[in-house]
Write an enzyme that holds these catalytic residues in place. Structure first.
Site, PDB file in Angstrom:
ATOM      1  CB  CYS B 178       1.607   1.536  -7.170  1.00 43.08           C
ATOM      2  SG  CYS B 178       2.307  -0.011  -6.577  1.00 43.08           S
ATOM      3  CG  HIS B 179       0.655   5.675  -6.761  1.00 40.23           C
ATOM      4  ND1 HIS B 179       1.824   5.007  -6.531  1.00 40.23           N
ATOM      5  CD2 HIS B 179       0.084   5.876  -5.556  1.00 40.23           C
ATOM      6  CE1 HIS B 179       1.984   4.828  -5.233  1.00 40.23           C
ATOM      7  NE2 HIS B 179       0.928   5.346  -4.616  1.00 40.23           N
TER       8      HIS B 179
END
Lengths: 406, 214
Positions: B178-179
């Site tokens: 995701c990040h």
């Protein structure tokens, strides 16, 4: 438009900033603070405020129930039981909502009785009455659809019976019924759309209530004498006098409704709705909700399908015509010695119709229902339009403050 | 039973109304012979008004608050949700260097049987280099078995690294897509926006091959 804008009205500059751009504060001041109420209004005039409060309570508790309810035939009954058992305070929310509906109708019936007795539907408040009857119709529809959601036996068979009313309409009836149900019988499609509509209708009601209140504020509230407001001496400001009066009424009402919610939550409920819906078996003792029982009695009193439906709907529809049916110029029944008793008899008759609506349709009960039906329509068609020709009315007081000071 | 309660409450209501009317009656009486002590009254008036005003507000406030409380509370997890309890997992068929993902309270649980290299790697890390400094020994019960909640501590995605073919990030552990947070072979945060190490759920070895989570 040419009125000068009233600058620096409030001490607080923030309020002035708002007021200059959106005069909402002065609007509320005008409608709910300085609004002149006739000072002789009795506690019957609190029931409008009570009804508004219950509407809000119903909307809020309904939204919180919808967080945990599943509108599907396989899960609806189970999800309501889950609300009762597992959800924190779910039992309280559910009983508030179910008893709230009953009390909503109690309050509304008293509100209507007040309006009929004191002639609040007469010139210049006819539109107000029409909006009120429209709210009543919406309430019936909303309450009916909400009752279907738990998907118990009563839910299922009430849905079946009420949607079948439409099949009595010649030619288009069957098609209309299928369109409402979305199926051959009451099924998942029906439950799904009733859930959606049960969520939407209260907000429609809220909107119409807004119009209802705005309409009454144009010419001011009626009062027990039915005499118009003539001077400042006849009135008191809504705030604080009537607000406090309404608050006290609400406190008493709160004690009553919470005693029922906590100690007799199923007093006004039907036991059979704790049995899951079974499309193959109609329970032997099927009765409508008490607040629809008078109309149910009218429906059953007629030994004809279409006739029964027409008269039942007519019983509500005829309320729309009341302002034009009653030809007397005098508003309050306090000054109409003859009509007063016919009106009180009308209320008693309505109550009796409700009683026989909850009993089996046979023998004496059927006879009472038929007599009650005749009086119900007779009141609107014969008594109200013609009685003023025979009636010797009492002398009206000169002003509200005259009565008040006695 | 309910009828008895209702009668009782009706009685309370009657007492309430009785008190109200008595108080009104007394008030009218008081008002009639007020003239004598007009001045004294004017002084105490303010305080009395304030008292009534404040106590009404307080009672109203308590009433509203206790009305709101059940409504808010109803949005908390219900009893049936809380009662999910524990899960027992058979780990006998996990080979060295393999992981399995299982579910506990709706969350993914990573169970990894670490290779000796991975254990060595996890132990040799300098504690000063860590963002959330914890020794590897404090994160496992048996060195071979690493049990983690598979939820990235940043914003809750499930990190990659369970499958043989997954990218394991720069530290040979897990990598959150995701990040871009990187976790090492002990599930500790090494790089990226996540603030904490992957959590260790409460677990016990019931036998050598069965783990109870929760």
């Amino acid at each position: 438009m040419n009125e000068p804008i009233n600058k620096k009205k409030y001490k607080n500059s923030f309020l002035n900033w708002i007021e200059f751009r959106l005069p909402i504060i002065s609007y509320f001041e005008k409608e709910y603070v300085d609004y002149p109420m006739p000072k002789n209004c009795n506690y019957f005039w609190s029931f409008g405020a009570l009804a508004t409060i219950i509407l809000v309570v119903m909307i809020v508790s309904g939204i919180f129930l919808a967080f945990n309810y599943t509108p599907h035939v396989d899960m609806a009954f189970g999800s309501v039981e889950r609300i009762m058992r597992d959800v924190n305070y779910g039992w309280l929310l559910r009983y508030i909502h179910s008893n709230g509906a009953s009390f909503f109708f109690i309050v509304i019936y008293i509100h209507i009785v007040r309006g009929m007795y004191y002639g609040s539907y007469k010139y210049p408040r006819e539109l107000n009455w029409l909006l009120g009857v429209f709210i009543y119709l919406l309430m019936i529809a909303t309450a009916f659809m909400g009752y279907v959601l738990p998907w118990g036996q009563m839910s299922y068979w009430a849905a079946t019976v009420i949607t079948n009313l439409f099949s009595a309409i010649p030619l288009i009836g069957e098609g209309l019924k299928m369109w409402l149900l979305g199926d051959y019988t009451v099924g998942n499609a029906t439950l799904n759309r009733f859930f959606a509509l049960h969520y939407v209708f209260p907000f429609v009601i809220l909107g119409v209530v807004g119009l209802h209140v705005a309409a009454v504020h144009v010419h001011g509230s009626n009062n027990p004498t039915g005499v118009d407001i003539k001077s400042k001496k006849d009135t008191v400001n809504f705030f604080p006098y009537m607000i406090i009066k309404d608050t006290l009424a609400f406190c008493v009402f709160g004690v009553v409704i919470s005693s029922v919610i906590f100690f007799g939550p199923n007093l006004m409920a039907e036991v059979d709705n704790y049995i899951p819906a079974d499309p193959l078996v109609t329970p032997a003792h099927i009765v409508p909700n008490w607040y629809l029982a008078p109309f149910y009695a009218i429906l059953r009193a007629i030994p004809d399908k279409l006739g029964g439906v027409v008269l039942m709907l007519g019983a509500i529809a005829i309320l729309f015509f009341l302002p034009w049916v009653d030809r007397s110029k005098i508003r309050s029944c306090n000054y109409r010695p003859l009509f007063k008793w016919f009106t009180i008899l009308f209320f008693v008759n309505f109550f009796a119709l409700g009683y026989v609506g909850m009993k089996p349709a046979e023998g004496l009960y059927l006879l009472i229902a038929r007599i009650g039906l005749l009086y119900y329509f007779g009141y609107f068609i014969i008594i109200a339009p013609f009685i003023h020709r025979f009636e010797k009315t009492k002398e009206l007081p000169a002003s509200i403050s005259d009565v008040f000071s006695k | 039973m309910t009828l008895a309660y209702l009668i009782l409450l009706l009685l309370v209501l009657c007492i309430f109304i009785f008190c109200y009317f008595t108080a009104t009656w007394v008030w009218i009486k008081v008002k009639k012979n007020k003239n004598n002590e007009e001045n004294i009254k004017n002084i105490t008036k303010e305080n009395r008004r304030d008292f009534i005003y404040l106590s009404t507000l307080t009672v109203g406030g308590i009433g509203v608050a206790s009305m709101i409380w059940p409504f808010l509370k109803s949005m908390n997890p219900a009893e049936d949700t809380l009662a999910l309890g524990t899960v027992e997992i058979d780990i006998s068929n996990i080979e060295v260097g393999q992981s399995i993902t299982t579910k506990w309270r709706g969350k993914p649980i990573f169970i990894r049987r670490r290779t000796p290299e991975e254990i060595k790697e996890a132990k040799e890390v300098e504690i000063a280099n860590l963002k959330d400094p914890v020794l590897d020994i404090d994160r496992v019960q048996k060195e071979e078995w690493l049990v983690l909640e598979g939820i990235c501590t940043h914003l809750g995605c499930v990190p990659l690294g369970q499958k043989m073919t997954d990218t394991k990030g720069d530290y040979n552990g897990w990598f959150c897509p995701c990040h871009g947070s990187h976790y090492d072979t002990s599930g500790r945060i090494r790089k990226g926006p996540a603030p904490d190490n992957l959590k260790v759920p409460p677990y016990t070895f019931i036998t050598k091959t069965i783990i109870k989570i929760g």
